[in-house]
Write a protein that holds these residues in place. Structure first.
Motif, PDB file in Angstrom:
ATOM      1  N   UNK A   4      16.360  56.492  -9.294  1.00 37.97           N
ATOM      2  CA  UNK A   4      17.348  55.813  -8.470  1.00 37.97           C
ATOM      3  C   UNK A   4      17.660  56.659  -7.241  1.00 37.97           C
ATOM      4  N   UNK A   5      17.540  56.052  -6.074  1.00 37.17           N
ATOM      5  CA  UNK A   5      17.909  56.684  -4.813  1.00 37.17           C
ATOM      6  C   UNK A   5      19.247  56.103  -4.371  1.00 37.17           C
ATOM      7  N   UNK A   6      20.213  56.978  -4.107  1.00 41.06           N
ATOM      8  CA  UNK A   6      21.521  56.537  -3.640  1.00 41.06           C
ATOM      9  C   UNK A   6      21.689  56.997  -2.194  1.00 41.06           C
ATOM     10  N   UNK A   7      21.794  56.036  -1.300  1.00 42.28           N
ATOM     11  CA  UNK A   7      22.064  56.325   0.103  1.00 42.28           C
ATOM     12  C   UNK A   7      23.574  56.223   0.321  1.00 42.28           C
ATOM     13  N   UNK A   8      24.160  57.287   0.828  1.00 42.57           N
ATOM     14  CA  UNK A   8      25.612  57.345   0.925  1.00 42.57           C
ATOM     15  C   UNK A   8      26.238  57.884  -0.342  1.00 42.57           C
ATOM     16  N   UNK A   9      25.480  58.619  -1.129  1.00 39.72           N
ATOM     17  CA  UNK A   9      25.952  59.099  -2.419  1.00 39.72           C
ATOM     18  C   UNK A   9      27.007  60.171  -2.348  1.00 39.72           C
ATOM     19  N   UNK A  10      27.168  60.821  -1.197  1.00 43.54           N
ATOM     20  CA  UNK A  10      28.180  61.869  -1.093  1.00 43.54           C
ATOM     21  C   UNK A  10      29.539  61.316  -0.692  1.00 43.54           C
ATOM     22  N   UNK A  11      29.625  60.000  -0.482  1.00 46.03           N
ATOM     23  CA  UNK A  11      30.876  59.390  -0.075  1.00 46.03           C
ATOM     24  C   UNK A  11      31.770  59.029  -1.248  1.00 46.03           C
ATOM     25  N   UNK A  12      32.846  58.354  -0.955  1.00 44.18           N
ATOM     26  CA  UNK A  12      33.886  58.006  -1.923  1.00 44.18           C
ATOM     27  C   UNK A  12      33.318  57.206  -3.096  1.00 44.18           C
ATOM     28  N   UNK A  13      32.642  56.104  -2.812  1.00 40.65           N
ATOM     29  CA  UNK A  13      32.047  55.288  -3.873  1.00 40.65           C
ATOM     30  C   UNK A  13      30.839  55.996  -4.471  1.00 40.65           C
ATOM     31  N   UNK A  14      30.063  56.656  -3.645  1.00 43.97           N
ATOM     32  CA  UNK A  14      28.842  57.304  -4.106  1.00 43.97           C
ATOM     33  C   UNK A  14      29.092  58.367  -5.150  1.00 43.97           C
ATOM     34  N   UNK A  15      30.146  59.152  -4.976  1.00 46.59           N
ATOM     35  CA  UNK A  15      30.444  60.200  -5.959  1.00 46.59           C
ATOM     36  C   UNK A  15      30.785  59.579  -7.310  1.00 46.59           C
ATOM     37  N   UNK A  16      31.596  58.525  -7.278  1.00 44.37           N
ATOM     38  CA  UNK A  16      31.947  57.852  -8.536  1.00 44.37           C
ATOM     39  C   UNK A  16      30.713  57.243  -9.189  1.00 44.37           C
ATOM     40  N   UNK A  17      29.827  56.651  -8.382  1.00 45.09           N
ATOM     41  CA  UNK A  17      28.613  56.039  -8.928  1.00 45.09           C
ATOM     42  C   UNK A  17      27.708  57.083  -9.559  1.00 45.09           C
ATOM     43  N   UNK A  18      27.495  58.204  -8.896  1.00 44.09           N
ATOM     44  CA  UNK A  18      26.591  59.225  -9.437  1.00 44.09           C
ATOM     45  C   UNK A  18      27.084  59.733 -10.786  1.00 44.09           C
ATOM     46  N   UNK A  19      28.390  59.969 -10.913  1.00 42.73           N
ATOM     47  CA  UNK A  19      28.933  60.398 -12.203  1.00 42.73           C
ATOM     48  C   UNK A  19      28.717  59.329 -13.268  1.00 42.73           C
ATOM     49  N   UNK A  20      28.928  58.081 -12.889  1.00 48.92           N
ATOM     50  CA  UNK A  20      28.770  56.977 -13.845  1.00 48.92           C
ATOM     51  C   UNK A  20      27.314  56.864 -14.285  1.00 48.92           C
ATOM     52  N   UNK A  21      26.375  57.015 -13.371  1.00 50.28           N
ATOM     53  CA  UNK A  21      24.963  56.915 -13.731  1.00 50.28           C
ATOM     54  C   UNK A  21      24.534  58.060 -14.643  1.00 50.28           C
ATOM     55  N   UNK A  22      25.060  59.254 -14.400  1.00 47.98           N
ATOM     56  CA  UNK A  22      24.740  60.385 -15.273  1.00 47.98           C
ATOM     57  C   UNK A  22      25.216  60.103 -16.699  1.00 47.98           C
ATOM     58  N   UNK A  23      26.418  59.536 -16.819  1.00 52.91           N
ATOM     59  CA  UNK A  23      26.919  59.187 -18.158  1.00 52.91           C
ATOM     60  C   UNK A  23      26.090  58.049 -18.763  1.00 52.91           C
ATOM     61  N   UNK A  24      25.747  57.079 -17.946  1.00 52.88           N
ATOM     62  CA  UNK A  24      25.011  55.915 -18.446  1.00 52.88           C
ATOM     63  C   UNK A  24      23.667  56.313 -19.028  1.00 52.88           C
ATOM     64  N   UNK A  25      23.013  57.265 -18.392  1.00 50.83           N
ATOM     65  CA  UNK A  25      21.689  57.695 -18.859  1.00 50.83           C
ATOM     66  C   UNK A  25      21.762  59.002 -19.643  1.00 50.83           C
ATOM     67  N   UNK A  26      22.979  59.361 -20.091  1.00 51.00           N
ATOM     68  CA  UNK A  26      23.216  60.490 -20.996  1.00 51.00           C
ATOM     69  C   UNK A  26      22.542  61.784 -20.524  1.00 51.00           C
ATOM     70  N   UNK A  27      22.711  62.063 -19.254  1.00 50.50           N
ATOM     71  CA  UNK A  27      22.169  63.290 -18.701  1.00 50.50           C
ATOM     72  C   UNK A  27      20.696  63.222 -18.372  1.00 50.50           C
ATOM     73  N   UNK A  28      20.047  62.088 -18.682  1.00 47.86           N
ATOM     74  CA  UNK A  28      18.622  61.963 -18.390  1.00 47.86           C
ATOM     75  C   UNK A  28      18.342  61.173 -17.135  1.00 47.86           C
ATOM     76  N   UNK A  29      19.362  60.994 -16.305  1.00 50.26           N
ATOM     77  CA  UNK A  29      19.194  60.237 -15.065  1.00 50.26           C
ATOM     78  C   UNK A  29      18.221  60.951 -14.132  1.00 50.26           C
ATOM     79  N   UNK A  30      17.538  60.147 -13.350  1.00 55.59           N
ATOM     80  CA  UNK A  30      16.676  60.689 -12.284  1.00 55.59           C
ATOM     81  C   UNK A  30      17.245  60.172 -10.968  1.00 55.59           C
ATOM     82  N   UNK A  31      18.239  60.910 -10.466  1.00 53.07           N
ATOM     83  CA  UNK A  31      18.963  60.481  -9.283  1.00 53.07           C
ATOM     84  C   UNK A  31      18.588  61.332  -8.081  1.00 53.07           C
TER      85      UNK A  31
END
Length: 317
Positions: free
Chosen positions: A9-36
Protein backbone atom coordinates in the motif's frame (compact mmCIF):
# COMPACT_ATOMS: atom_id res chain seq x y z
CA UNK A 1 -1.71 -8.80 -4.63
CA UNK A 2 2.07 -9.02 -4.66
CA UNK A 3 3.35 -12.21 -3.07
CA UNK A 4 0.29 -12.93 -0.90
CA UNK A 5 -0.33 -11.75 2.64
CA UNK A 6 -0.75 -8.06 3.28
CA UNK A 7 -1.07 -5.90 0.18
CA UNK A 8 1.58 -3.37 -0.76
CA UNK A 9 0.00 0.00 0.00
CA UNK A 10 1.30 3.42 -1.02
CA UNK A 11 -0.07 6.35 0.97
CA UNK A 12 0.29 9.77 -0.61
CA UNK A 13 -0.09 12.44 2.05
CA UNK A 14 0.63 9.91 4.78
CA UNK A 15 2.44 12.38 7.02
CA UNK A 16 -0.66 14.55 7.35
CA UNK A 17 -3.51 14.55 9.85
CA UNK A 18 -5.57 11.78 8.23
CA UNK A 19 -2.51 9.96 6.92
CA UNK A 20 -0.99 9.42 10.36
CA UNK A 21 -4.23 7.95 11.67
CA UNK A 22 -4.54 5.72 8.59
CA UNK A 23 -0.99 4.37 8.83
CA UNK A 24 -1.49 3.38 12.47
CA UNK A 25 -4.80 1.72 11.61
CA UNK A 26 -3.26 -0.24 8.73
CA UNK A 27 -0.41 -1.47 10.93
CA UNK A 28 -2.97 -2.78 13.43
CA UNK A 29 -5.15 -4.23 10.67
CA UNK A 30 -2.28 -6.27 9.26
CA UNK A 31 -0.88 -7.09 12.73
CA UNK A 32 2.51 -5.58 12.10
CA UNK A 33 2.86 -7.31 8.73
CA UNK A 34 1.79 -4.30 6.69
CA UNK A 35 3.81 -3.30 3.66
CA UNK A 36 3.30 0.44 3.73
CA UNK A 37 5.12 3.12 1.80
CA UNK A 38 4.60 6.77 2.69
CA UNK A 39 5.79 9.33 0.16
CA UNK A 40 6.83 12.69 1.55
CA UNK A 41 8.51 15.79 0.14
CA UNK A 42 10.83 15.89 3.16
CA UNK A 43 11.66 12.87 5.30
CA UNK A 44 11.78 15.10 8.37
CA UNK A 45 8.06 15.85 8.01
CA UNK A 46 7.22 12.18 8.53
CA UNK A 47 9.69 11.19 11.24
CA UNK A 48 6.85 10.55 13.71
CA UNK A 49 5.76 7.59 11.56
CA UNK A 50 9.08 5.77 11.73
CA UNK A 51 8.23 3.73 14.86
CA UNK A 52 5.42 2.00 12.95
CA UNK A 53 6.47 -1.53 11.90
CA UNK A 54 6.35 -2.38 8.22
CA UNK A 55 6.36 1.27 7.12
CA UNK A 56 8.90 2.72 4.69
CA UNK A 57 9.39 6.44 4.15
CA UNK A 58 10.38 7.58 0.67
CA UNK A 59 11.26 11.14 -0.24
CA UNK A 60 9.74 12.08 -3.58
CA UNK A 61 8.02 14.80 -5.56
CA UNK A 62 4.70 13.23 -6.53
CA UNK A 63 4.16 15.94 -9.14
CA UNK A 64 7.14 14.68 -11.15
CA UNK A 65 6.22 11.76 -13.43
CA UNK A 66 9.41 9.70 -13.10
CA UNK A 67 9.39 9.88 -9.30
CA UNK A 68 5.68 9.14 -9.12
CA UNK A 69 6.02 6.14 -11.45
CA UNK A 70 8.84 4.76 -9.28
CA UNK A 71 6.64 5.06 -6.19
CA UNK A 72 3.74 3.29 -7.90
CA UNK A 73 5.80 0.36 -9.12
CA UNK A 74 4.67 -2.86 -7.43
CA UNK A 75 1.91 -1.30 -5.35
CA UNK A 76 -1.41 -3.11 -4.95
CA UNK A 77 -3.30 -0.15 -3.49
CA UNK A 78 -2.67 3.60 -3.69
CA UNK A 79 -4.38 5.93 -1.21
CA UNK A 80 -4.34 9.58 -2.25
CA UNK A 81 -4.81 12.00 0.65
CA UNK A 82 -3.02 14.97 -0.91
CA UNK A 83 -5.10 18.12 -0.90
CA UNK A 84 -4.90 21.85 -0.25
CA UNK A 85 -7.51 24.17 1.24
CA UNK A 86 -6.15 27.42 -0.16
CA UNK A 87 -4.40 28.56 -3.31
CA UNK A 88 -4.94 30.05 -6.72
CA UNK A 89 -6.56 28.29 -9.67
CA UNK A 90 -3.26 26.82 -10.85
CA UNK A 91 -2.47 25.35 -7.43
CA UNK A 92 -5.88 23.69 -7.12
CA UNK A 93 -5.59 22.34 -10.66
CA UNK A 94 -2.14 20.88 -9.98
CA UNK A 95 -3.05 19.15 -6.71
CA UNK A 96 -6.72 18.22 -7.08
CA UNK A 97 -6.97 17.52 -10.82
CA UNK A 98 -3.61 16.88 -12.45
CA UNK A 99 -2.34 14.54 -9.71
CA UNK A 100 -5.38 12.20 -9.77
CA UNK A 101 -5.25 12.20 -13.56
CA UNK A 102 -1.56 11.29 -13.52
CA UNK A 103 -2.15 8.60 -10.91
CA UNK A 104 -4.82 7.06 -13.12
CA UNK A 105 -2.47 7.06 -16.09
CA UNK A 106 0.62 5.74 -14.30
CA UNK A 107 -0.91 3.02 -12.10
CA UNK A 108 -0.71 -0.56 -13.29
CA UNK A 109 -3.96 -2.03 -14.58
CA UNK A 110 -5.07 -3.88 -11.44
CA UNK A 111 -3.79 -1.37 -8.90
CA UNK A 112 -6.63 -0.05 -6.76
CA UNK A 113 -6.90 3.71 -6.29
CA UNK A 114 -8.57 5.09 -3.16
CA UNK A 115 -9.03 8.84 -3.41
CA UNK A 116 -10.22 11.24 -0.72
CA UNK A 117 -12.39 14.03 -2.10
CA UNK A 118 -14.93 16.15 -0.19
CA UNK A 119 -18.64 16.58 0.40
CA UNK A 120 -20.28 19.24 -1.74
CA UNK A 121 -18.11 18.81 -4.83
CA UNK A 122 -19.70 19.92 -8.09
CA UNK A 123 -18.58 21.33 -11.41
CA UNK A 124 -20.61 24.49 -10.73
CA UNK A 125 -19.76 24.83 -7.02
CA UNK A 126 -19.07 28.38 -5.78
CA UNK A 127 -15.43 27.77 -4.77
CA UNK A 128 -12.26 26.82 -6.62
CA UNK A 129 -11.67 24.15 -3.98
CA UNK A 130 -14.94 22.31 -4.60
CA UNK A 131 -14.83 22.71 -8.38
CA UNK A 132 -11.29 21.35 -8.57
CA UNK A 133 -12.19 18.40 -6.34
CA UNK A 134 -15.07 17.64 -8.72
CA UNK A 135 -12.74 17.70 -11.73
CA UNK A 136 -10.34 15.34 -9.93
CA UNK A 137 -13.16 12.89 -9.27
CA UNK A 138 -14.24 13.12 -12.92
CA UNK A 139 -10.70 12.37 -14.10
CA UNK A 140 -10.60 9.19 -12.02
CA UNK A 141 -14.06 8.06 -13.08
CA UNK A 142 -13.21 8.57 -16.72
CA UNK A 143 -9.84 6.81 -16.63
CA UNK A 144 -10.38 4.09 -14.00
CA UNK A 145 -14.09 3.64 -13.26
CA UNK A 146 -13.74 0.02 -12.15
CA UNK A 147 -10.63 0.32 -9.97
CA UNK A 148 -11.16 3.64 -8.13
CA UNK A 149 -12.91 4.27 -4.82
CA UNK A 150 -13.91 7.80 -3.84
CA UNK A 151 -14.47 8.96 -0.27
CA UNK A 152 -16.15 12.30 0.45
CA UNK A 153 -15.69 13.36 4.09
CA UNK A 154 -17.24 16.32 5.85
CA UNK A 155 -14.92 18.46 7.97
CA UNK A 156 -12.64 16.09 9.89
CA UNK A 157 -12.01 16.57 13.60
CA UNK A 158 -9.55 14.88 15.95
CA UNK A 159 -6.69 15.48 18.37
CA UNK A 160 -4.39 17.11 15.82
CA UNK A 161 -7.04 18.88 13.73
CA UNK A 162 -6.66 22.42 12.48
CA UNK A 163 -10.36 23.12 12.88
CA UNK A 164 -11.66 22.84 16.44
CA UNK A 165 -8.17 23.35 17.85
CA UNK A 166 -7.95 26.64 15.94
CA UNK A 167 -11.25 27.93 17.28
CA UNK A 168 -10.30 26.84 20.80
CA UNK A 169 -7.01 28.73 20.52
CA UNK A 170 -8.71 31.86 19.18
CA UNK A 171 -11.10 31.88 22.13
CA UNK A 172 -8.21 31.60 24.58
CA UNK A 173 -6.78 34.83 23.20
CA UNK A 174 -9.79 36.94 22.23
CA UNK A 175 -12.57 38.44 24.36
CA UNK A 176 -15.01 38.22 21.42
CA UNK A 177 -14.92 36.10 18.25
CA UNK A 178 -16.17 37.73 15.03
CA UNK A 179 -17.27 34.80 12.86
CA UNK A 180 -17.85 34.71 9.12
CA UNK A 181 -20.11 31.95 7.80
CA UNK A 182 -21.61 31.33 11.24
CA UNK A 183 -24.65 29.60 9.74
CA UNK A 184 -22.64 27.24 7.51
CA UNK A 185 -23.67 23.61 7.96
CA UNK A 186 -21.27 20.76 8.73
CA UNK A 187 -21.54 17.09 9.68
CA UNK A 188 -18.15 16.62 11.38
CA UNK A 189 -16.55 13.20 11.09
CA UNK A 190 -13.90 11.81 13.48
CA UNK A 191 -10.48 11.25 11.96
CA UNK A 192 -10.40 7.72 13.42
CA UNK A 193 -13.67 6.90 11.63
CA UNK A 194 -12.20 8.22 8.38
CA UNK A 195 -9.04 6.17 8.91
CA UNK A 196 -11.13 3.07 9.63
CA UNK A 197 -13.16 3.64 6.46
CA UNK A 198 -9.97 3.93 4.41
CA UNK A 199 -8.51 0.82 6.04
CA UNK A 200 -11.66 -1.19 5.29
CA UNK A 201 -11.58 -0.02 1.69
CA UNK A 202 -8.00 -1.29 1.53
CA UNK A 203 -8.98 -4.62 3.09
CA UNK A 204 -11.87 -5.10 0.66
CA UNK A 205 -10.62 -3.08 -2.28
CA UNK A 206 -12.37 -5.22 -4.87
CA UNK A 207 -15.83 -4.83 -3.30
CA UNK A 208 -15.35 -1.10 -2.79
CA UNK A 209 -13.99 -0.47 -6.26
CA UNK A 210 -16.14 1.80 -8.39
CA UNK A 211 -18.04 3.13 -5.35
CA UNK A 212 -18.31 6.56 -3.75
CA UNK A 213 -18.82 6.86 0.02
CA UNK A 214 -19.98 9.89 2.00
CA UNK A 215 -18.20 10.08 5.36
CA UNK A 216 -20.10 12.14 7.91
CA UNK A 217 -20.86 12.21 11.60
CA UNK A 218 -24.22 11.35 13.13
CA UNK A 219 -25.66 14.89 13.09
CA UNK A 220 -25.42 18.35 11.56
CA UNK A 221 -23.94 21.39 13.26
CA UNK A 222 -23.70 25.05 12.32
CA UNK A 223 -20.23 26.60 12.36
CA UNK A 224 -21.29 28.79 15.29
CA UNK A 225 -22.37 25.72 17.27
CA UNK A 226 -19.03 24.03 16.63
CA UNK A 227 -17.12 27.15 17.66
CA UNK A 228 -19.12 27.30 20.90
CA UNK A 229 -18.36 23.63 21.52
CA UNK A 230 -14.63 24.32 21.05
CA UNK A 231 -14.79 27.20 23.52
CA UNK A 232 -16.68 25.23 26.18
CA UNK A 233 -14.54 22.12 25.82
CA UNK A 234 -11.28 24.07 26.09
CA UNK A 235 -12.51 26.03 29.10
CA UNK A 236 -12.50 29.42 27.32
CA UNK A 237 -15.99 30.10 25.98
CA UNK A 238 -16.33 33.51 24.35
CA UNK A 239 -19.25 35.43 22.85
CA UNK A 240 -19.55 34.93 19.10
CA UNK A 241 -20.37 37.81 16.77
CA UNK A 242 -21.82 36.43 13.50
CA UNK A 243 -20.73 38.66 10.63
CA UNK A 244 -23.00 39.59 7.74
CA UNK A 245 -21.88 38.24 4.35
CA UNK A 246 -20.21 41.48 3.22
CA UNK A 247 -18.23 41.89 6.44
CA UNK A 248 -17.29 38.20 6.38
CA UNK A 249 -15.93 38.63 2.86
CA UNK A 250 -13.90 41.66 3.98
CA UNK A 251 -12.58 39.73 6.99
CA UNK A 252 -11.44 36.88 4.73
CA UNK A 253 -9.81 39.35 2.35
CA UNK A 254 -7.94 40.97 5.23
CA UNK A 255 -6.77 37.59 6.54
CA UNK A 256 -5.46 36.70 3.07
CA UNK A 257 -3.21 39.76 3.21
CA UNK A 258 -1.47 38.62 6.39
CA UNK A 259 1.84 36.71 6.10
CA UNK A 260 1.70 32.92 6.20
CA UNK A 261 -1.27 30.66 5.58
CA UNK A 262 -4.47 32.62 6.27
CA UNK A 263 -6.95 31.44 8.88
CA UNK A 264 -9.70 31.99 6.33
CA UNK A 265 -9.77 32.81 2.63
CA UNK A 266 -12.54 34.09 0.39
CA UNK A 267 -12.53 30.71 -1.33
CA UNK A 268 -13.00 28.96 2.03
CA UNK A 269 -15.95 31.24 2.67
CA UNK A 270 -17.39 30.42 -0.75
CA UNK A 271 -17.07 26.69 0.01
CA UNK A 272 -19.15 27.17 3.14
CA UNK A 273 -22.10 28.33 1.04
CA UNK A 274 -22.55 24.64 0.17
CA UNK A 275 -23.79 22.54 3.12
CA UNK A 276 -20.95 20.24 4.12
CA UNK A 277 -23.36 17.42 4.95
CA UNK A 278 -24.15 13.99 3.54
CA UNK A 279 -26.81 13.84 0.84
CA UNK A 280 -27.91 10.34 1.85
CA UNK A 281 -27.93 9.36 -1.81
CA UNK A 282 -24.64 7.45 -1.50
CA UNK A 283 -23.39 4.80 0.95
CA UNK A 284 -21.80 6.12 4.13
CA UNK A 285 -19.85 4.86 7.11
CA UNK A 286 -22.61 2.41 8.02
CA UNK A 287 -22.16 0.66 4.67
CA UNK A 288 -18.58 -0.05 5.76
CA UNK A 289 -19.72 -1.35 9.14
CA UNK A 290 -18.68 1.78 11.06
CA UNK A 291 -20.78 3.60 13.66
CA UNK A 292 -19.97 7.28 13.36
CA UNK A 293 -18.84 8.99 16.56
CA UNK A 294 -20.26 12.39 17.49
CA UNK A 295 -17.98 15.38 17.85
CA UNK A 296 -19.49 16.27 21.23
CA UNK A 297 -18.41 12.91 22.64
CA UNK A 298 -14.83 13.08 21.34
CA UNK A 299 -13.65 16.69 21.12
CA UNK A 300 -13.66 17.62 24.84
CA UNK A 301 -11.13 14.86 25.52
CA UNK A 302 -8.45 16.40 23.32
CA UNK A 303 -9.34 20.09 23.53
CA UNK A 304 -8.53 19.89 27.26
CA UNK A 305 -5.06 18.60 26.35
CA UNK A 306 -3.27 15.29 26.81
CA UNK A 307 -0.92 12.85 25.12
CA UNK A 308 -0.78 12.72 21.35
CA UNK A 309 -1.89 9.62 19.47
CA UNK A 310 1.67 8.65 18.53
CA UNK A 311 2.77 9.11 22.15
CA UNK A 312 0.15 6.52 23.10
CA UNK A 313 1.36 4.21 20.30
CA UNK A 314 4.95 4.37 21.57
CA UNK A 315 3.77 3.63 25.11
CA UNK A 316 2.03 0.45 23.96
CA UNK A 317 4.85 -0.93 21.75
Amino acid sequence: MNGGGAPAILVLGGSGFVGRALCERLVRQYRGGARLTVATRRIGHAQALQPLPGLTLRQADVHEDAQLAALLNGQDIVVNLIAILQGDEAAFERVHVALPRRLAGLCEGQTRLIHVSALGVAADAPSRYLRSKARGEAALREARPATSTLLRPSVIFGRDDRFLNLFAALQRGLPLLPLAGADARFQPVWVEDVAEALARCCADASRCAGQTFELAGPREWSLAELVRLAGRASGHPRPILPLPAALGWLQALALECLPGEPLMSRDNLASMRVPNVATGALPGLAALGITAQDVEAIAPGYLRGGATRLDRWRARH
